[in-house]
Design a protein around this motif. Sequence first.
Motif, PDB file in Angstrom:
ATOM      1  N   VAL A  61       1.744   2.099 -15.251  1.00  0.00           N
ATOM      2  CA  VAL A  61       0.882   1.825 -14.101  1.00  0.00           C
ATOM      3  C   VAL A  61       1.732   1.299 -12.952  1.00  0.00           C
ATOM      4  O   VAL A  61       1.774   0.103 -12.661  1.00  0.00           O
ATOM      5  N   GLU A  62       2.474   2.211 -12.317  1.00  0.00           N
ATOM      6  CA  GLU A  62       3.193   1.870 -11.087  1.00  0.00           C
ATOM      7  C   GLU A  62       2.399   2.457  -9.917  1.00  0.00           C
ATOM      8  O   GLU A  62       1.236   2.810 -10.078  1.00  0.00           O
ATOM      9  N   LEU A  63       3.005   2.555  -8.742  1.00  0.00           N
ATOM     10  CA  LEU A  63       2.237   2.912  -7.551  1.00  0.00           C
ATOM     11  C   LEU A  63       1.567   4.280  -7.647  1.00  0.00           C
ATOM     12  O   LEU A  63       0.390   4.429  -7.311  1.00  0.00           O
ATOM     13  N   THR A  64       2.310   5.279  -8.080  1.00  0.00           N
ATOM     14  CA  THR A  64       1.737   6.621  -8.143  1.00  0.00           C
ATOM     15  C   THR A  64       0.592   6.691  -9.150  1.00  0.00           C
ATOM     16  O   THR A  64      -0.457   7.300  -8.891  1.00  0.00           O
ATOM     17  N   PHE A  65       0.770   6.052 -10.302  1.00  0.00           N
ATOM     18  CA  PHE A  65      -0.295   6.050 -11.301  1.00  0.00           C
ATOM     19  C   PHE A  65      -1.499   5.258 -10.808  1.00  0.00           C
ATOM     20  O   PHE A  65      -2.656   5.625 -11.077  1.00  0.00           O
ATOM     21  N   ALA A  66      -1.238   4.171 -10.075  1.00  0.00           N
ATOM     22  CA  ALA A  66      -2.334   3.401  -9.495  1.00  0.00           C
ATOM     23  C   ALA A  66      -3.149   4.264  -8.537  1.00  0.00           C
ATOM     24  O   ALA A  66      -4.386   4.166  -8.489  1.00  0.00           O
ATOM     25  N   GLY A  67      -2.457   5.131  -7.784  1.00  0.00           N
ATOM     26  CA  GLY A  67      -3.168   6.056  -6.904  1.00  0.00           C
ATOM     27  C   GLY A  67      -4.044   7.019  -7.683  1.00  0.00           C
ATOM     28  O   GLY A  67      -5.187   7.305  -7.283  1.00  0.00           O
TER      29      GLY A  67
END
Length: 251
Positions: free
Chosen positions: A178-184
């Motif tokens: 769950v980093e930025l891209t996955f959060a998106g």
Amino acid sequence: MFDLIISQAPRFFTGYTLVFILEAMGRTLLMTLIGCSVGALAGFAISVLRSTTGQWLAPLRLLATFYVEVFRRIPFLVILFIVMYASQGFGSTVSLSTIATLSVCLVATAFLSEIIRAGLESVPRQQLEAAQVMNFGFARTLFRVLLPQSWKVILPPAFAFMVMFIKDTSLASQMGVVELTFAGKVLMNRGYSPFLVYAVVLAAYFTLSYPLSRLGAYLENRLASPQRRKSVQRVRAHTGPAERELVGRPR
């Protein structure tokens, strides 16, 4: 599209969403900082090992060279899955964030070792010969002669590599980190407009990478020789914005 973004904005910009994005930003930055810090230390050890000449260290030098050449040519996404399946093969239960951070360490070690080795080799040969004449040992030559002169060459491209890897950590989203891209992706699956979600993700990546890129450019200009600084300024004065960016980019 704009009507949808405007209607969703009050529900999107809430405390929960802000905390969720900030946590993802922190995880992205933490993976990069830990990976590049460990990579810098391990890369320094590898670059020093490869600069030795002792015959009994030849197998280690060959192994270090093989490691660097292999991991600089394997895509980061492939390394992520190799580390994940290798950890499962040994029966260990390691979190996905740990696997991603370990993968960053492996790749950063390979690339930063080359950056450090290039910096060490940038020191004029006459300096090493003078150290030998003065009976400096290997450690004394390294810390008294090589490092004080080479760190000016090492720092700018090292910062550029760190900025690059802040963006490359987005590949960890493919394995569920769950980093930025996955959060998106999570926010988009909750029904928010992709344009709204990824505009915020873009702004978050910019917030993380821009200060580091400016710091790298400052260090390159600050640590460059006066002749190099003047030549860069002359070229920038006669070029457009795109060409100026290329001129000032760390090599």
